[in-house]
Design a protein around this motif. Structure first.
Motif: not given
Length: 130
Positions: A49-55, A64-72, A100-104
């Motif tokens: 739960p609460n997985m964050i990578v970069g922003t 939410t099954s993401g968005s196919r329009g969201d490149d990240d 790619a996502l700006g994380g570590r």
């Protein structure tokens, strides 16, 4: 005779375009037979739960099954599919997703995703895709 060939040419061009687009789509998006991969993604909802990578909030994408329009999101889904099907190593996954996502690459989210990979996951995509 020329007018009859125009519809055939247009149909051929349309078919080629569809095939080209399908070839470029991420594995997880184009392969609807990926039930085991989808189950793995579902398991991450509670295991990580609460997985964050970069922003990017990966947990929200999963809810939410993401968005196919969201490149990240599309990139993350494709890389996670490659990891799941053993097409890239865990370190390659960490490096590519974090870049790619700006994380570590040692983020707790990526640690959790890798840690919860099934031990006996497949080495090829369902349906014989490479």
């Amino acid at each position: 005779m020329l007018t009859a060939s125009k519809p055939l040419r247009a149909a051929g061009a349309a078919a080629a375009s569809i095939a080209l687009l399908a070839a470029c789509a991420p594995d997880a998006v184009r392969n609807r037979q990926a039930t085991d991969f989808n189950a793995y993604l579902d398991s991450l909802k509670t295991a990580c739960p609460n997985m964050i990578v970069g922003t990017n909030n990966i947990s929200e994408w999963l809810r939410t099954s993401g968005s196919r329009g969201d490149d990240d999101y599309v990139y993350w889904l494709d890389q996670t599919s490659r990891l799941y099907y053993q097409r890239i190593t865990a370190q390659q996954y960490r490096d590519s997703v974090s870049a790619a996502l700006g994380g570590r690459s040692d983020s707790s989210a990526l640690d959790c995703i890798v840690r919860h990979l099934p031990a006996n996951r497949p080495t090829g995509l369902p349906g014989g895709r490479l």
